[in-house]
Design a protein around this motif. Sequence first.
Motif, short mmCIF file in Angstrom:
data_model
loop_
_atom_site.label_atom_id
_atom_site.label_comp_id
_atom_site.label_asym_id
_atom_site.label_seq_id
_atom_site.Cartn_x
_atom_site.Cartn_y
_atom_site.Cartn_z
N GLU A 2 0.51 -1.04 0.16
CA GLU A 2 0.27 0.23 -0.16
C GLU A 2 0.64 1.06 -0.41
OE1 GLU A 2 -3.16 -0.83 3.48
OE2 GLU A 2 -4.30 -1.67 1.96
N GLN A 3 1.72 1.25 0.62
CA GLN A 3 2.61 2.31 0.56
C GLN A 3 3.20 2.58 -0.78
OE1 GLN A 3 7.32 2.45 1.47
NE2 GLN A 3 6.33 2.81 3.88
N LEU A 4 3.22 2.03 -1.71
CA LEU A 4 3.82 2.13 -3.40
C LEU A 4 1.90 3.19 -3.96
CD1 LEU A 4 4.81 -1.13 -4.35
CD2 LEU A 4 6.25 0.49 -3.57
N ASP A 5 1.68 2.94 -3.65
CA ASP A 5 -0.04 3.75 -3.92
C ASP A 5 0.21 5.45 -3.38
OD1 ASP A 5 -2.15 4.75 -4.59
OD2 ASP A 5 -3.65 3.38 -2.94
N GLU A 6 0.73 6.21 -4.04
CA GLU A 6 0.69 7.72 -3.88
C GLU A 6 -0.69 8.34 -3.40
OE1 GLU A 6 3.85 9.72 -5.89
OE2 GLU A 6 4.49 7.84 -6.71
N THR A 7 -1.63 7.92 -3.43
CA THR A 7 -2.64 9.05 -3.68
C THR A 7 -3.11 8.65 -2.22
OG1 THR A 7 -4.68 6.69 -4.11
CG2 THR A 7 -3.63 7.82 -5.24
N ARG A 8 -1.99 7.60 -0.98
CA ARG A 8 -2.67 6.75 0.30
C ARG A 8 -1.63 8.23 0.88
NH1 ARG A 8 -4.83 2.27 1.23
NH2 ARG A 8 -5.90 1.25 -0.35
N TRP A 9 -0.40 8.43 0.38
CA TRP A 9 0.75 9.91 1.12
C TRP A 9 -0.32 10.70 1.50
CZ3 TRP A 9 5.52 9.43 -2.52
CH2 TRP A 9 5.77 7.79 -2.51
N CYS A 10 -0.01 11.07 2.55
CA CYS A 10 -0.74 11.96 3.61
C CYS A 10 0.99 13.50 3.62
CB CYS A 10 -0.87 12.13 4.80
SG CYS A 10 -2.54 11.08 4.88
N VAL A 11 0.36 15.00 3.32
CA VAL A 11 1.22 15.55 3.19
C VAL A 11 1.48 16.66 3.62
CG1 VAL A 11 2.51 16.98 1.24
CG2 VAL A 11 1.92 14.15 0.84
N GLY A 12 0.21 17.51 3.37
CA GLY A 12 -0.14 19.21 4.62
C GLY A 12 -1.27 18.77 5.45
N ILE A 13 -1.00 19.96 6.81
CA ILE A 13 -1.88 19.63 7.34
C ILE A 13 -2.20 20.73 8.25
CG2 ILE A 13 0.29 18.90 8.98
CD1 ILE A 13 -1.64 17.06 10.94
N THR A 14 -3.38 21.09 8.32
CA THR A 14 -3.59 22.30 9.51
C THR A 14 -4.52 21.97 10.20
OG1 THR A 14 -4.01 24.57 9.89
CG2 THR A 14 -5.23 23.36 7.91
N ILE A 15 -5.07 22.80 11.05
CA ILE A 15 -5.40 21.89 12.42
C ILE A 15 -7.26 23.35 12.28
CG2 ILE A 15 -4.68 20.39 13.59
CD1 ILE A 15 -4.95 22.18 15.95
N ASP A 16 -8.06 23.41 12.92
CA ASP A 16 -9.76 24.34 13.09
C ASP A 16 -9.42 24.19 15.07
OD1 ASP A 16 -11.15 25.93 13.81
OD2 ASP A 16 -12.66 24.71 11.89
N PRO A 17 -9.02 25.09 15.36
CA PRO A 17 -8.88 24.22 16.61
C PRO A 17 -10.48 25.15 17.43
CG PRO A 17 -7.22 26.38 16.58
CD PRO A 17 -7.79 25.47 15.20
N LYS A 18 -10.81 25.93 16.82
CA LYS A 18 -12.08 26.49 17.02
C LYS A 18 -13.61 24.90 16.89
CE LYS A 18 -15.69 29.45 15.78
NZ LYS A 18 -16.41 30.57 15.30
N LEU A 19 -13.75 24.40 15.84
CA LEU A 19 -14.69 23.41 15.76
C LEU A 19 -14.45 21.63 16.28
CD1 LEU A 19 -16.40 24.56 12.26
CD2 LEU A 19 -16.64 24.71 15.40
N GLY A 20 -12.68 22.10 16.25
CA GLY A 20 -11.99 20.60 15.80
C GLY A 20 -12.03 19.63 15.13
N LYS A 21 -11.30 20.66 14.03
CA LYS A 21 -11.12 19.51 12.79
C LYS A 21 -9.79 20.00 12.40
CE LYS A 21 -15.82 19.26 11.25
NZ LYS A 21 -16.32 17.44 11.78
N LEU A 22 -8.98 18.50 11.91
CA LEU A 22 -7.78 18.78 11.49
C LEU A 22 -8.17 18.46 9.66
CD1 LEU A 22 -7.36 15.66 10.55
CD2 LEU A 22 -7.15 15.49 12.82
N TYR A 23 -7.34 19.12 8.64
CA TYR A 23 -7.58 18.88 7.14
C TYR A 23 -6.40 18.44 6.88
CZ TYR A 23 -10.96 22.75 7.56
OH TYR A 23 -12.63 22.99 7.76
N TRP A 24 -5.75 17.67 6.13
CA TRP A 24 -5.03 17.62 5.85
C TRP A 24 -4.66 17.10 3.68
CZ3 TRP A 24 -8.06 13.91 7.84
CH2 TRP A 24 -8.09 13.13 6.86
N THR A 25 -3.81 17.03 3.19
CA THR A 25 -4.18 17.13 1.72
C THR A 25 -3.42 15.67 1.69
OG1 THR A 25 -1.52 17.66 1.03
CG2 THR A 25 -3.44 18.95 1.03
N GLN A 26 -3.69 14.57 0.12
CA GLN A 26 -3.54 13.62 0.17
C GLN A 26 -2.39 13.94 -1.64
OE1 GLN A 26 -5.13 10.77 3.19
NE2 GLN A 26 -4.96 9.85 0.82
N LYS A 27 -1.50 14.85 -1.89
CA LYS A 27 -1.03 14.64 -3.21
C LYS A 27 -1.17 14.00 -4.89
CE LYS A 27 3.54 15.01 -3.63
NZ LYS A 27 3.28 14.49 -5.66
#
Length: 304
Positions: free
Chosen positions: A144-169
């Motif tokens: 599964e590591q060979l599948d680049e669509t699974r790779w997580c790259v960028g991240i930020t969070i929204d502490p107000k609503l308790g959410k996290l955001y991330w990219t899989q490029k």
Amino acid sequence: MTTLEATKSKNSSGATRSGRLFVLELSGDRIHSMNPDGSDRKTIITDGRLPDGIAVDVEAGHIYWTNMGVPPLNDGSIERADLDGGNRKVIVPQGVTHTPKQIHLDKENGKLYWCDREGMRVMRANLDGSQVETLVERGRGDKEQLDETRWCVGITIDPKLGKLYWTQKGATKGGLGRIFRANIEIPKGETPTNRTDIELLFDHLPEPVDLELDLANRILYWTDRGDPPRGNTVNRVPIDTKADPEIVVTHLMEGIGIALDVPGNRMFVTDFAGSVYSADLDGKNERNFLYAQGNLTGIAYAEV
């Protein structure tokens, strides 16, 4: 000891701002500190191991950064140092996270968040590197590591609503990049692999990389290093309403890092061709004030 000297400048609204940029140079394994116009540049860290993401804790006087390491060796790490590069310390050692990428500081709750590319994970730890947790796991094992669509790259969070955001490029020039959102805390009774609260916000993006969230105006920004017209850009979108992303900066040479100075109405962007750009948050008044500086990755802005 290096003395950090803040510079003062006026943004498009006429307000005076000061601060420092911290820029990661992947090709030289170095971290640079400079004024927001590129002047007073100092190299504060050398001998990194493919540094990628950076965050600044002004109150504590620390920078945190990720070292991707050599991906096949699973030897990524996270380090901390003073703002001038002194008192350098490894806080997440090799073998704990595979290929850490963008890192985000949640000062109020005492947490660091980062994406682990080949580890296919979203992770967090305390500010001293203790209590490492996996929050999201998108795959496991060599196949599964060979599948680049699974790779997580960028991240930020929204502490107000308790959410996290991330990219899989996804793969280079693959057009399969995606941006996801989930609750910061795993739902009760669920695990990082089976959690049911993950939302797909955008798909079929060129190659979304780093994320930043303007909490005051509730707008998400990201760089994209894929093919034009949608790639090699900075994009933004409101997070509390349904809307299509807006391209605000174009013609980057593989955009990577992004940092926001919301009170100053400006953003700073790096690309892999070695440029550092500034622009208003809506993309106006774009300026390329450094170029041919090696392969640049993460960038952070701080009032120091």
